[in-house]
Design a protein around this motif. Sequence first.
Motif, PDB file in Angstrom:
ATOM      1  N   LYS A  29       0.841  -1.218   0.000  1.00  0.00           N
ATOM      2  CA  LYS A  29       0.000   0.000   0.000  1.00  0.00           C
ATOM      3  C   LYS A  29       0.868   1.256   0.000  1.00  0.00           C
ATOM      4  O   LYS A  29       0.559   2.243  -0.671  1.00  0.00           O
ATOM      5  CB  LYS A  29      -0.915   0.020   1.234  1.00  0.00           C
ATOM      6  N   HIS A  30       1.955   1.216   0.792  1.00  0.00           N
ATOM      7  CA  HIS A  30       2.909   2.338   0.821  1.00  0.00           C
ATOM      8  C   HIS A  30       3.477   2.575  -0.583  1.00  0.00           C
ATOM      9  O   HIS A  30       3.552   3.717  -1.055  1.00  0.00           O
ATOM     10  CB  HIS A  30       4.017   2.050   1.842  1.00  0.00           C
ATOM     11  N   VAL A  31       3.855   1.499  -1.253  1.00  0.00           N
ATOM     12  CA  VAL A  31       4.441   1.596  -2.592  1.00  0.00           C
ATOM     13  C   VAL A  31       3.456   2.263  -3.564  1.00  0.00           C
ATOM     14  O   VAL A  31       3.841   3.151  -4.343  1.00  0.00           O
ATOM     15  CB  VAL A  31       4.871   0.188  -3.076  1.00  0.00           C
ATOM     16  N   THR A  58       9.166   0.261  -7.623  1.00  0.00           N
ATOM     17  CA  THR A  58      10.269  -0.663  -7.326  1.00  0.00           C
ATOM     18  C   THR A  58      11.177  -0.187  -6.190  1.00  0.00           C
ATOM     19  O   THR A  58      12.092  -0.911  -5.811  1.00  0.00           O
ATOM     20  CB  THR A  58      11.123  -0.881  -8.593  1.00  0.00           C
ATOM     21  N   HIS A  59      10.929   1.016  -5.631  1.00  0.00           N
ATOM     22  CA  HIS A  59      11.928   1.592  -4.709  1.00  0.00           C
ATOM     23  C   HIS A  59      12.140   0.743  -3.458  1.00  0.00           C
ATOM     24  O   HIS A  59      13.246   0.680  -2.933  1.00  0.00           O
ATOM     25  CB  HIS A  59      11.580   3.049  -4.352  1.00  0.00           C
ATOM     26  N   ASP A  60      11.099   0.094  -2.966  1.00  0.00           N
ATOM     27  CA  ASP A  60      11.235  -0.749  -1.761  1.00  0.00           C
ATOM     28  C   ASP A  60      11.125  -2.243  -2.099  1.00  0.00           C
ATOM     29  O   ASP A  60      10.826  -3.055  -1.223  1.00  0.00           O
ATOM     30  CB  ASP A  60      10.144  -0.382  -0.731  1.00  0.00           C
ATOM     31  N   TYR A  61      11.378  -2.591  -3.352  1.00  0.00           N
ATOM     32  CA  TYR A  61      11.274  -3.986  -3.807  1.00  0.00           C
ATOM     33  C   TYR A  61      12.050  -4.944  -2.898  1.00  0.00           C
ATOM     34  O   TYR A  61      11.585  -6.038  -2.584  1.00  0.00           O
ATOM     35  CB  TYR A  61      11.799  -4.090  -5.246  1.00  0.00           C
ATOM     36  N   ALA A 135       8.606  11.841  -2.568  1.00  0.00           N
ATOM     37  CA  ALA A 135       7.344  11.080  -2.621  1.00  0.00           C
ATOM     38  C   ALA A 135       7.316  10.005  -1.532  1.00  0.00           C
ATOM     39  O   ALA A 135       6.264   9.751  -0.923  1.00  0.00           O
ATOM     40  CB  ALA A 135       7.162  10.439  -3.997  1.00  0.00           C
ATOM     41  N   ASP A 136       8.452   9.382  -1.273  1.00  0.00           N
ATOM     42  CA  ASP A 136       8.556   8.355  -0.229  1.00  0.00           C
ATOM     43  C   ASP A 136       8.172   8.932   1.142  1.00  0.00           C
ATOM     44  O   ASP A 136       7.621   8.240   1.994  1.00  0.00           O
ATOM     45  CB  ASP A 136      10.000   7.844  -0.205  1.00  0.00           C
ATOM     46  N   TYR A 137       8.452  10.198   1.315  1.00  0.00           N
ATOM     47  CA  TYR A 137       8.241  10.867   2.602  1.00  0.00           C
ATOM     48  C   TYR A 137       6.815  11.407   2.764  1.00  0.00           C
ATOM     49  O   TYR A 137       6.287  11.432   3.877  1.00  0.00           O
ATOM     50  CB  TYR A 137       9.237  12.020   2.678  1.00  0.00           C
ATOM     51  N   GLY A 141      -0.260   7.766   2.686  1.00  0.00           N
ATOM     52  CA  GLY A 141      -0.345   6.908   3.869  1.00  0.00           C
ATOM     53  C   GLY A 141       0.556   7.328   5.020  1.00  0.00           C
ATOM     54  O   GLY A 141       0.433   6.802   6.128  1.00  0.00           O
ATOM     55  N   ARG A 142       1.466   8.250   4.788  1.00  0.00           N
ATOM     56  CA  ARG A 142       2.401   8.680   5.851  1.00  0.00           C
ATOM     57  C   ARG A 142       1.675   9.558   6.864  1.00  0.00           C
ATOM     58  O   ARG A 142       0.887  10.434   6.495  1.00  0.00           O
ATOM     59  CB  ARG A 142       3.560   9.482   5.257  1.00  0.00           C
ATOM     60  N   ASP A 143       1.982   9.346   8.114  1.00  0.00           N
ATOM     61  CA  ASP A 143       1.379  10.153   9.178  1.00  0.00           C
ATOM     62  C   ASP A 143       2.403  10.334  10.292  1.00  0.00           C
ATOM     63  O   ASP A 143       2.656   9.417  11.063  1.00  0.00           O
ATOM     64  CB  ASP A 143       0.123   9.444   9.705  1.00  0.00           C
TER      65      ASP A 143
HETATM   66 FE    FE Z   1       9.442   3.607   0.822  1.00  0.00          FE
END
Ligand code: FE
Length: 196
Positions: A29-31, A58-61, A135-137, A141-143
């Motif tokens: 879901k994060h991805v 693919t960043h957290d693959y 975007a990762d940050y 979904g980030r809280d």
């Molecule tokens: Fe990530």
Amino acid sequence: IDFVANYSEEARQELVQHVKSHMSEKRFKHVLGVEKAAMQLAKDNGVSVEKASIAALTHDYAKERSQADFFAVIDSEGLDPDLKEWSNAIWHGVVGAYLVERELGINDTDILHAIIVHTTGAAEMTPLDKVIYVADYIEPGRDFPGVNKARALAKENLDAAVAYETKQTLAFLIEKEARIYPKTIETYNRWVAQKQ
Ligand code: FE
Ligand code: GDP
Ligand code: FE
Ligand code: FE
């Protein structure tokens, strides 16, 4: 399939399914959240939206891979043996990019570089690197305290968001007395610190 040359909804779906099979539902879901945020930032900043999609997906693959898997890549690719002194937080991007290349067949160097630097940033970052790092940050979904400030900065100015994220992450790591990867300090010196 060469996802970069032949980006299509079908190709994307195939990549999504492959990535999904390598991680928990929560991380998946994060991805997808990172992909959404990255495509918007790419659009806003004149970056390839297709490359942003692929790099985000693919960043957290490699995030759920074993230490043994990372050590095998460090050895076979002849990467700096000092990497073995670090941990999954560093390996999943820096070393994980090689697993993305080998196992997903993605060999676009812009995308692989964005994966390599997505956790620590770097002194030299391309616009795509910045898009994925930010975007990762800020993905939906980030809280955490400060995430809305980061989102507002990202809408206005990508470099300002890079600086904010870098400062917050370094402060958080120092508060925990975590070991700071040298590249994280280089990122801080380039994007946050004032020359004097
Ligand atoms: Fe990530
Ligand atoms: P995620 O993979 O989506 O959870 O996010 P990241 O790849 O950005 O970060 C993974 C983890 O690495 C986070 O907990 C960061 O705080 C941590 N991290 C980032 N830089 C460093 C560093 O220099 N040293 C250490 N020890 N951890 C770091
Ligand atoms: Fe990550
Ligand atoms: Fe990050």
